[in-house]
Write an enzyme that holds these catalytic residues in place. Structure first.
Site, PDB file in Angstrom:
ATOM      1  N   HIS A 161       0.754   2.081  -7.730  1.00 19.59           N
ATOM      2  CA  HIS A 161      -0.167   3.236  -7.731  1.00 19.59           C
ATOM      3  C   HIS A 161      -1.386   2.983  -8.616  1.00 19.59           C
ATOM      4  O   HIS A 161      -1.951   3.925  -9.194  1.00 19.59           O
ATOM      5  CB  HIS A 161       0.549   4.500  -8.206  1.00 19.59           C
ATOM      6  CG  HIS A 161       1.820   4.810  -7.477  1.00 19.59           C
ATOM      7  ND1 HIS A 161       1.903   4.900  -6.106  1.00 19.59           N
ATOM      8  CD2 HIS A 161       3.088   5.036  -7.943  1.00 19.59           C
ATOM      9  CE1 HIS A 161       3.148   5.187  -5.756  1.00 19.59           C
ATOM     10  NE2 HIS A 161       3.880   5.256  -6.839  1.00 19.59           N
ATOM     11  N   LEU A 212       0.876  -1.163   0.000  1.00 19.55           N
ATOM     12  CA  LEU A 212       0.000   0.000   0.000  1.00 19.55           C
ATOM     13  C   LEU A 212       0.914   1.215   0.000  1.00 19.55           C
ATOM     14  O   LEU A 212       1.932   1.230   0.709  1.00 19.55           O
ATOM     15  CB  LEU A 212      -0.906   0.032   1.236  1.00 19.55           C
ATOM     16  CG  LEU A 212      -1.997  -1.043   1.347  1.00 19.55           C
ATOM     17  CD1 LEU A 212      -2.766  -0.867   2.658  1.00 19.55           C
ATOM     18  CD2 LEU A 212      -2.950  -0.985   0.166  1.00 19.55           C
ATOM     19  N   ASP A 213       0.588   2.245  -0.779  1.00 21.17           N
ATOM     20  CA  ASP A 213       1.392   3.454  -0.789  1.00 21.17           C
ATOM     21  C   ASP A 213       1.500   4.035   0.620  1.00 21.17           C
ATOM     22  O   ASP A 213       0.635   3.794   1.465  1.00 21.17           O
ATOM     23  CB  ASP A 213       0.766   4.503  -1.715  1.00 21.17           C
ATOM     24  CG  ASP A 213       0.796   4.068  -3.178  1.00 21.17           C
ATOM     25  OD1 ASP A 213       1.591   3.175  -3.510  1.00 21.17           O
ATOM     26  OD2 ASP A 213       0.014   4.629  -3.969  1.00 21.17           O
ATOM     27  N   TRP A 214       2.542   4.823   0.859  1.00 25.04           N
ATOM     28  CA  TRP A 214       2.776   5.376   2.201  1.00 25.04           C
ATOM     29  C   TRP A 214       1.583   6.192   2.690  1.00 25.04           C
ATOM     30  O   TRP A 214       1.295   6.225   3.888  1.00 25.04           O
ATOM     31  CB  TRP A 214       4.040   6.233   2.209  1.00 25.04           C
ATOM     32  CG  TRP A 214       3.857   7.580   1.576  1.00 25.04           C
ATOM     33  CD1 TRP A 214       3.973   7.898   0.256  1.00 25.04           C
ATOM     34  CD2 TRP A 214       3.481   8.795   2.241  1.00 25.04           C
ATOM     35  NE1 TRP A 214       3.691   9.220   0.047  1.00 25.04           N
ATOM     36  CE2 TRP A 214       3.394   9.803   1.250  1.00 25.04           C
ATOM     37  CE3 TRP A 214       3.215   9.126   3.567  1.00 25.04           C
ATOM     38  CZ2 TRP A 214       3.049  11.116   1.543  1.00 25.04           C
ATOM     39  CZ3 TRP A 214       2.864  10.444   3.866  1.00 25.04           C
ATOM     40  CH2 TRP A 214       2.800  11.412   2.864  1.00 25.04           C
TER      41      TRP A 214
END
Length: 241
Positions: A187, A100-102
């Protein structure tokens, strides 16, 4: 047992990643660098990855409600907090299943089972990954319809997705949309919305297969039970057939 499978069972990496480590000359068997992917490991053999001895350990599975600002990795060269840091009492060498993106919150599975990881993230198994996105712009059936057929991002078409418009706020020019996908490209959700003219400013994964994060506050985790693990496995097997 083939050495890449042994490494995966030890919780160091998935089989694919283990093959990469072998090709890079980072794996030794009884003191000798392994050069063949078909090398087998027998009882009493000593396997090291990057100079560290590895051993088969109990398989463990956790679900984490990932907070914003935490890296989906085992370690970070910049010293930022990682998802593994949020489970300090786990002795096994766990790692996240996918990423999962930050700045993306929500459900993330962590385990030391490389085969399970491959099964969960392979697109062919089409396990539902459900996201709740707040986007800038007005979401409509017309502008979201291309997502149901697949859109091209980074030169490759996505698999068909499902959507549900949760809320539209014309005054703030903002919408909330639930999106279900089966892949996990870099993303991906943000780029899919961008391709139809909507910019994501808040994103959370609310469900993975049969799992959700109900009862878990951001940063909290719990161990999965045998039934939950079996259900996830069965989802993958069913889709493969």
């Amino acid at each position: 047992m083939r050495i890449n499978k042994y490494i995966a069972h030890a919780g160091v990496a998935s089989r694919r990643k283990a093959e990469e480590l072998i090709k890079q000359g980072l794996v030794t068997l009884n003191g000798q660098v392994v050069t063949e992917l078909a090398t087998t490991v027998k009882n009493g053999d000593r396997v090291e990855v990057e100079g560290t001895p590895i051993y088969n350990e109990e398989k463990v599975y956790y679900v984490l409600n990932k907070p914003r600002g935490v890296i989906s990795s085992v370690s970070d060269e910049k010293g930022r907090k990682t998802v593994v840091d949020l489970l300090p009492d786990v002795k096994e060498r766990i790692y996240p299943v996918g990423r999962l993106d930050w700045d993306t919150t929500g459900l993330l599975i962590l385990t030391n089972d490389g085969d399970f990881t491959d099964e969960m993230i392979h697109p062919r198994n089409e396990i539902d990954k459900v996201y709740l996105a707040r986007v800038k712009g007005i979401a409509t059936k017309e502008n979201l319809r291309p997502l149901t057929r697949g859109v091209v991002i980074d030169g490759k078409k996505t698999k068909p997705a499902r959507y549900n418009i949760i809320k539209v706020d014309p005054d703030k020019n903002r919408s909330v949309v639930e999106l279900t996908i089966h892949e996990g490209r870099n993303h991906q959700v943000k780029k899919m919305f961008e391709s139809v003219g909507l910019l994501v400013d808040k994103l959370s994964r609310t469900r993975f297969g049969n799992l959700d994060v109900r009862g878990l506050r951001p940063g909290e985790s719990r161990r999965l039970n045998k039934k939950e693990i079996s259900q996830l496995h069965n989802l993958a097997v069913t889709k493969t057939k």
